[in-house]
Design a protein around this motif. Structure first.
Motif, PDB file in Angstrom:
ATOM      1  N   ARG A   1      31.105  35.960  35.805  1.00 39.75           N
ATOM      2  CA  ARG A   1      32.130  36.470  34.883  1.00 39.75           C
ATOM      3  C   ARG A   1      31.713  36.349  33.430  1.00 39.75           C
ATOM      4  O   ARG A   1      32.505  36.612  32.527  1.00 39.75           O
ATOM      5  CB  ARG A   1      33.446  35.720  35.148  1.00 39.75           C
TER       6      ARG A   1
ATOM      7  N   ARG B   1      39.238  38.908  40.498  1.00 39.18           N
ATOM      8  CA  ARG B   1      38.173  39.917  40.533  1.00 39.18           C
ATOM      9  C   ARG B   1      38.345  40.988  39.458  1.00 39.18           C
ATOM     10  O   ARG B   1      37.524  41.888  39.339  1.00 39.18           O
ATOM     11  CB  ARG B   1      38.150  40.605  41.907  1.00 39.18           C
ATOM     12  N   GLY B   2      39.418  40.923  38.695  1.00 36.71           N
ATOM     13  CA  GLY B   2      39.734  41.970  37.728  1.00 36.71           C
ATOM     14  C   GLY B   2      38.711  42.105  36.615  1.00 36.71           C
ATOM     15  O   GLY B   2      38.055  41.133  36.217  1.00 36.71           O
ATOM     16  N   SER B   3      38.575  43.324  36.105  1.00 40.04           N
ATOM     17  CA  SER B   3      37.635  43.564  35.008  1.00 40.04           C
ATOM     18  C   SER B   3      38.042  42.825  33.740  1.00 40.04           C
ATOM     19  O   SER B   3      37.201  42.523  32.884  1.00 40.04           O
ATOM     20  CB  SER B   3      37.546  45.071  34.719  1.00 40.04           C
ATOM     21  N   ASP B   4      39.345  42.516  33.614  1.00 43.30           N
ATOM     22  CA  ASP B   4      39.803  41.779  32.439  1.00 43.30           C
ATOM     23  C   ASP B   4      39.468  40.296  32.537  1.00 43.30           C
ATOM     24  O   ASP B   4      39.761  39.528  31.616  1.00 43.30           O
ATOM     25  CB  ASP B   4      41.310  41.963  32.246  1.00 43.30           C
ATOM     26  N   ARG B   5      38.869  39.898  33.651  1.00 50.30           N
ATOM     27  CA  ARG B   5      38.430  38.506  33.835  1.00 50.30           C
ATOM     28  C   ARG B   5      36.908  38.404  33.800  1.00 50.30           C
ATOM     29  O   ARG B   5      36.331  37.429  34.271  1.00 50.30           O
ATOM     30  CB  ARG B   5      38.947  37.963  35.174  1.00 50.30           C
ATOM     31  N   ARG B   6      36.265  39.424  33.268  1.00 56.10           N
ATOM     32  CA  ARG B   6      34.804  39.441  33.146  1.00 56.10           C
ATOM     33  C   ARG B   6      34.414  39.819  31.725  1.00 56.10           C
ATOM     34  O   ARG B   6      35.045  40.680  31.118  1.00 56.10           O
ATOM     35  CB  ARG B   6      34.179  40.428  34.141  1.00 56.10           C
TER      36      ARG B   6
ATOM     37  N   SER C   1      31.598  41.176  28.857  1.00 56.36           N
ATOM     38  CA  SER C   1      30.517  42.163  28.805  1.00 56.36           C
ATOM     39  C   SER C   1      29.161  41.518  28.557  1.00 56.36           C
ATOM     40  O   SER C   1      28.124  42.105  28.871  1.00 56.36           O
ATOM     41  CB  SER C   1      30.809  43.198  27.713  1.00 56.36           C
TER      42      SER C   1
END
Length: 240
Positions: free
Chosen positions: A208, A175-180, A182
């Motif tokens: 993602r 769920r981390g932002s580094d796995r999504r 922009s």
């Protein structure tokens, strides 16, 4: 030829390139234990020196363990404990997400995205082959970054997709932002590959920002049979 069929051949077909019924090795610079040690440390955002101080060992011992050199069971257990992790036994020999991410990182560093895709497809097959708690265990350890945000997001999307199928809880790292990303981005092997629309992409990938054909993974096992790869003694092998 439809765009979906063309991409399926380009992507999942690449997963079977150069395979034969003979043993096929993906050489690894580290063994399974060292992959997990490094992933566990980095998931806690700790340096080797910090781990050494917590485990009361020399920093050189941590370095050796993370590079697959001279680490006995007691040392591995002690270093893992310093990261808040522990060793466990699971009824499977299939590689988990952390081990596959390491192979993807090495493949990308070598300029071989098709080899990276073979690893991603194999992770899919490993997850699909297991059920319940064992499937969840294959996703438990947070993988180290591949150094490519698209592939990092793709690994998280794949794990979330296959765990959601069995209504298993998702590890926090997925769920981390580094796995999504922009903006939606295709997982490309070739600039000529057609880009799927979001309707052709599994929901967990689309969330993602990764655009990859659903057919790439759903047809992978059939396309590569009977040479399913296994993780054994630090290498990927294709059994006879």
């Amino acid at each position: 030829m439809s765009s979906s069929l063309g991409a399926r051949r380009a992507l999942s077909g690449a997963a079977c390139d150069n395979m034969s019924s003979e043993t096929f090795f993906w050489e690894q610079s580290v063994a399974t234990a060292s992959v997990l040690l490094r992933a566990a440390r980095k998931s806690r955002r700790l340096t080797q020196q910090q781990i050494a101080e917590r485990a009361r060992v020399e920093q050189a011992a941590v370095s050796r363990a993370e590079t697959g050199r001279a680490a006995d069971f007691a040392t591995v257990d002690r270093i893992l404990a310093a990261t808040g992790h522990r060793l466990y036994s699971a009824p499977t020999r299939r590689a988990d997400a952390a081990a596959v991410a390491s192979e993807i990182r090495n493949s990308l560093a070598a300029g071989d995205p098709r080899r990276a895709l073979r690893a991603l497809v194999q992770l899919n097959d490993n997850l699909v082959a297991e059920h319940g708690l064992v499937r969840g265990i294959l996703a438990l350890a947070e993988p180290e970054s591949t150094k490519d945000p698209v592939w990092d997001a793709a690994i998280a999307g794949l794990v979330a997709w296959r765990l959601n199928e069995e209504r298993l809880p998702l590890p926090e790292w997925t769920r981390g932002s580094d796995r999504r990303l922009s903006a939606p981005t295709a997982l490309e092997l070739d600039a000529a590959d057609p880009v799927p629309t979001e309707a052709d992409v599994p929901r967990e990938f689309a969330e993602r920002g990764v655009l990859v054909w659903r057919d790439t993974f759903e047809s992978s096992s059939a396309n590569c049979a009977p040479w399913a790869m296994q993780w054994e003694y630090g290498s990927w092998v294709v059994p006879h």
